[in-house]
Design an enzyme around this catalytic site. Structure first.
Site, mmCIF file in Angstrom:
data_model
loop_
_atom_site.group_PDB
_atom_site.id
_atom_site.type_symbol
_atom_site.label_atom_id
_atom_site.label_comp_id
_atom_site.label_asym_id
_atom_site.label_seq_id
_atom_site.Cartn_x
_atom_site.Cartn_y
_atom_site.Cartn_z
ATOM 1 N N LYS A 43 1.247 -0.531 -0.005
ATOM 2 C CA LYS A 43 -0.197 -0.114 -0.014
ATOM 3 C C LYS A 43 0.583 1.209 0.342
ATOM 4 C CE LYS A 43 -3.914 2.123 2.875
ATOM 5 N NZ LYS A 43 -4.358 2.085 3.598
ATOM 6 N N SER A 61 -9.463 2.023 3.053
ATOM 7 C CA SER A 61 -8.633 2.402 2.646
ATOM 8 C C SER A 61 -7.585 1.812 1.498
ATOM 9 C CB SER A 61 -7.668 3.493 2.869
ATOM 10 O OG SER A 61 -7.228 2.698 3.889
ATOM 11 N N SER A 82 -9.590 -0.010 7.301
ATOM 12 C CA SER A 82 -8.928 0.056 6.050
ATOM 13 C C SER A 82 -8.277 -0.942 5.697
ATOM 14 C CB SER A 82 -8.317 1.128 6.019
ATOM 15 O OG SER A 82 -8.349 1.420 5.904
#
Lengths: 477, 480
Positions: A77, A152, A176
């Site tokens: 990420k 997210s 997330s």
């Protein structure tokens, strides 16, 4: 033709010589190219990944022993620092910024032979539930590209979902990792707060943030966790207790004692079909000999407000360093503009709307005159939740819950109502508020065609039970 | 009655002391002064994304030390808080500091002024990290930032508003500087900014209980400037009020160019710092046994030492004061006192010829090459009359500094032993009497003061070796 099922199988094939790291990387590079429309990657480390694959192949062929993650193709990420590579938190404010050090988790991945293939799109500074808050465009759900992948860590979830890597690392501040795993039909693990060093993870809310793992199977998540968890001299909040060998403790027939929150399943916001599925699943578990009992949890309506007060407060401070002075984006100024103008314009232009909203919220709840009514109160809620949680785990091994109250939203569906979006975090923020580990395992399919998961939580540092139970449930479903 | 006499000043001082640890408060970067700009800057100091602080245990130990030395209560449960504000030399956008739980509470520092002794009460001592430096005068169009200093550990030592004159302030900082140097936590160098002082000053009519509006004066980079700024500020305020004006709450800066202060900002511009516990750092707990162990490591403090020098060694106030100016000086005295009982002589030697020699060679008692034993032996041979003091200090001492030879042997080698053989002395005395018939006549007429002249002449003739006591006796005999 290359295909991936588990890390164990893949490494067995490598040992037998029926595949190679280069073949794996080439496979993923092609898959990434073929799925660009999903927008899961912000950058692919193509040359570098191939070179590392070649090096690993020749090491292995030369008789060198294989690291635990030898040849495993991992995506990060875009909030995890990898030395010499850009990291942007999907924000314009970090445009062109290159990290000059490795996150501890990255160091550990590399030390065990992992191949880093690229960085994944996400919501800006990990703030969002749909991955629509990226400065670099929304990520699309691989099952239905008109739907969001969740957030997210949306890009990381889709990268595993669509077969664009074997494993990806995300971050989970309020769901997330678990929420996009739920929307995408994969495994998403958030370990106990402090289990994995946060050094090199771009902070959203420091007392909530935890690196998480996306995988197709619980076994793979367990193996990656035992590699990247553990004490770290660079993070004073990381746990010192020894890391267990999770991957070798998964095979158990123990009938765990499970609780669920009555108010969670009866919540009006929960999709009725999902509620029914989970209710009947509970009966199924009971018929298989598990103890599954309802417990009262009257704090449910306080957790989302407490979560947003505390996380935005921390975020407002954590994001102060993005000021246009030292690195990243700086607004173009005219001669007359002063320092305050530099800050204002840089931060107004560099941060997206959601990030600005949360910085303002956090600044507000910490400001003189409102501090006690919001920040102090929310801290009290948090302490109360921790106490309640300890009581629950004195009687039960695990808590189960829905991961999200609905299946994946349509792109754009919830953009105009931030509060409604916040409320969708109702089932996931609890684990972050109290610091316990949680996982979303893909057990269900909705009549609308989308998958959804079951969330399992255990007590602090009981990842062994969490993973073993998850594996049982996935295997017997 | 003078207008100024109606008022009294109320002063509180905030002193920042940089702790002389090896590394910064929250990372391993060096804190050495004077390095090339931006060379002691790891990703943590630079406030790079993803970095985290890690508390320097040595800095905590130093903070506890100064707290104990200032008679403070040490807080067992501590945490760091974030003080949020934007400034270019503050890389994270917040300063890690302590807020509601300073590591040291209360306490006092005793001072002496012309009006007697006074305890300056402390409110608190807390830990925090220093900011970087903004340099505005190199380029016209932009400022430069040097982050070497960013993250340097500081303690902020805050007094109660209990100081009533610039003299007290001067004595307090002098004493505090001696203390931090004495216990080795800070080099106390105000010019390099290792010790910095802000003064909160207000005035009120004598007898008034309420505090007046205060002004904070910054940029006081020497103890003299603290005194000057306070004097200036008190006069300015009195004049202002006497002329019907009102004091506004301000932050002012001292201009060392003309010894005045000028306003830099008003209270309305004050920040809301939005303090909260830093979630990147876990609270730190100091156990009573840890605090006790630090207490045991503390050296005897200046005032204890002074008392000891007076009581145990019989020194006078002045000598004791001088010898306790620095810890190394006091310790050197104590070390010599283990080898000789002539304590007054040790003081005289140390404050006279030894200090002079150290000054001339730019050395200090910290690194004094003369050994305590050597000095003690030197004092003994002077006491025994084997060498006189002036020969010992001018001829022997400089050599002893480099060789630490045995003073008696050295005196023999250099042929500097005092002659007390009456035969040889008599020769010298006779020569002098023969050479100075006029003076002898004067002496005999009653000008007895001339005896000194004769003794001096004998000394000259003997090249300093004649024992002056014996010479005097001999002369008096011969001239009577």
């Amino acid at each position: 033709m290359f295909s991936f099922s588990t890390i164990k199988d893949y490494q067995a094939q490598l040992s037998e010589g029926t595949t190679s790291c280069v073949e794996a990387v080439q496979y993923y590079l092609q898959a990434i190219a073929a799925h660009q429309y999903l927008n899961a990657y912000l950058e692919v480390f193509e040359e570098e990944a191939l070179q590392r694959a070649e090096a690993l192949d020749s090491l292995r062929k030369g008789g060198a022993s294989m690291g635990k993650l030898h040849g495993v193709v991992v995506a990060l990420k875009d909030v995890i620092c990898y030395k010499g590579h850009q990291v942007s938190a999907a924000s314009k404010i970090l445009e062109g910024f290159t990290s000059i050090y490795n996150a501890t988790a990255v160091e550990k991945l590399l030390a065990e032979g992992a191949i880093l293939i690229g960085r994944n799109n996400c919501d800006e500074f990990a703030m969002g539930s749909t991955n629509e808050n990226s400065a670099f465009g929304a990520v699309k759900n691989g099952i239905d590209p008109s739907k969001v992948p969740g957030g997210s860590s949306g890009g990381s979830a889709v990268a595993v979902q669509a077969g664009l890597c074997m494993i990806s690392l995300g971050s989970d501040t309020g769901g997330s990792v678990r929420q996009p795993a739920d929307f995408c039909g994969i495994v998403g693990l958030k370990p106990t707060y402090g289990r994995i060093s946060r050094y090199g993870l771009i902070a959203y809310a420091s007392s909530f943030d935890q690196i998480g793992i996306f995988s197709q199977t619980v076994d793979d998540a367990a193996l990656v966790l035992e590699v990247i968890a553990g004490a770290d001299d660079f993070d004073s909040t990381v746990a010192r207790q020894p890391v267990e060998m999770y991957s070798s403790q998964l095979d158990t027939s123990k009938k765990y004692k499970i609780a669920y929150f009555r108010q969670a399943l009866e919540h009006p916001g929960l999709d009725t079909e999902m509620a029914a599925s989970i209710q009947s699943y509970i009966k199924e578990l009971q018929s298989k000999g598990y103890t599954v009992e309802a417990v009262d949890f009257d704090l449910l309506n306080y957790i989302v407000p407490a979560y947003y007060v505390l996380t935005t407060a921390e975020a407002s401070s954590n994001l102060s360093r993005y000021d246009g002075i030292k690195y990243g984006y700086r607004a173009a100024l005219s001669k007359e503009d002063d320092l305050t103008e530099l800050y204002k314009q840089t931060r107004s232009e560099g941060f997206g709307k959601e990030v600005q909203r949360r910085i303002l919220l956090g600044t507000f709840v910490l400001s003189a005159g409102y501090y006690d009514a919001y920040f102090t109160k929310a801290q009290q809620v948090r302490r109360k939740l921790v106490d309640t949680t300890h009581k629950i785990f004195s009687n039960y091994d695990a808590i189960i819950a829905p991961t999200v109250p609905s299946t994946a939203f349509k792109l754009g569906e919830k953009n105009n109502d931030p509060v409604e979006m916040f409320l969708a975090d109702i089932y996931t923020v609890y684990a972050n508020l109290v610091g316990i580990p949680g996982i979303s395992v893909p057990l269900f399919k909705h009549s609308n065609g989308m998958p959804f998961g079951l969330q399992i939580m255990t007590s602090h540092f009981d990842e062994v039970s969490l993973l073993a139970l998850s594996r049982q449930l996935m295997a017997n479903h | 009655m003078n207008a100024a006499d109606k008022y009294e000043a109320v002063i509180g001082l905030e002193v920042h002391a940089q702790l002389q640890t090896n590394s910064k408060l929250f990372c391993g970067d060096s804190i050495a002064f004077g390095a090339e700009p931006n060379t002691h800057v790891s990703p943590v100091t630079l406030g790079h994304p993803g970095t985290l602080p890690k508390t320097n245990k040595k800095a905590v130990e130093f903070a506890v030390k100064i707290g104990l030395a200032c008679n403070c209560a040490i807080e067992e449960k501590n945490y760091f808080a974030r003080k949020n504000y934007f400034y270019p030399d503050l890389p994270k956008g917040y300063q890690i500091s302590q807020h509601t739980t300073p590591i040291c509470k209360g306490g006092f520092v005793s001072i002496k002024t012309s009006e007697g002794e006074k305890d300056i009460l402390l409110n608190r001592i807390h830990m925090e990290e220093d900011a970087g430096k903004s340099i505005h005068d190199v380029y016209d169009d932009f400022s430069c930032i040097d982050l070497n200093r960013a993250g340097t550990p500081l303690v902020e030592i805050v007094t109660e508003p209990c100081i009533s004159s610039s003299e007290e302030a001067f004595q307090y900082i002098t004493e505090l500087r001696r203390l931090v140097r004495w216990i080795g936590i800070c080099d106390g160098n105000m010019e390099e900014g290792s010790l910095r002082c802000d003064a909160n000053i207000s005035i009120r009519l004598k007898g008034e209980k309420k505090l007046g509006t205060k002004v904070e004066v910054k940029n006081l980079n020497s103890i003299r400037n603290v005194k000057k700024a306070i004097d200036y500020e008190i006069n300015r305020m009195i004049e202002l009020v006497e002329n019907g004006g009102t004091i506004t709450q301000q932050t002012r800066s001292f201009d060392a160019g003309n010894d005045t202060t000028f306003a830099i900002r008003d209270k309305e511009e004050a920040n809301d710092y939005r303090y909260f516990a830093d979630p990147d750092l876990t609270p730190f707990h100091l156990t009573p046994s840890y605090i006790q162990s630090i207490k045991e490591q503390l050296p005897a403090l200046p005032q204890q030492r002074m008392l000891q020098l007076k009581k145990e060694f019989g020194l006078n106030e002045y000598d004791a004061e001088q010898l306790c100016d620095e810890k190394a000086t006091a310790e050197f005295f104590i070390a010599v006192a283990q080898h000789t009982g002539n304590y007054k002589a040790i003081a005289n030697w140390m404050l006279g010829p030894i200090r002079q020699h150290l000054n001339e060679t730019h050395a200090t008692f910290d690194h004094c090459s003369l050994q305590a034993k050597t000095l003690a032996a030197l004092i003994s041979i002077v006491d025994e009359g084997k060498v006189n003091f002036s020969v010992a200090s001018s001829k022997l001492l400089p050599v002893l500094f480099t060789t630490n030879a045995h003073p008696l042997q050295l005196a023999e080698e250099l042929n500097l032993l005092q002659v007390s053989d009456t035969g040889e002395l008599e020769n010298w005395v006779n020569t002098v009497i023969t050479n100075m018939p006029d003076k002898v006549a004067e002496y005999k007429k009653g000008k007895k003061g001339l005896i000194g002249l004769f003794v001096g002449e004998v000394k000259k003739l003997s090249k300093g070796k004649a024992d002056p006591k014996l010479v005097t006796e001999l002369l008096q005999q011969k001239l009577s």
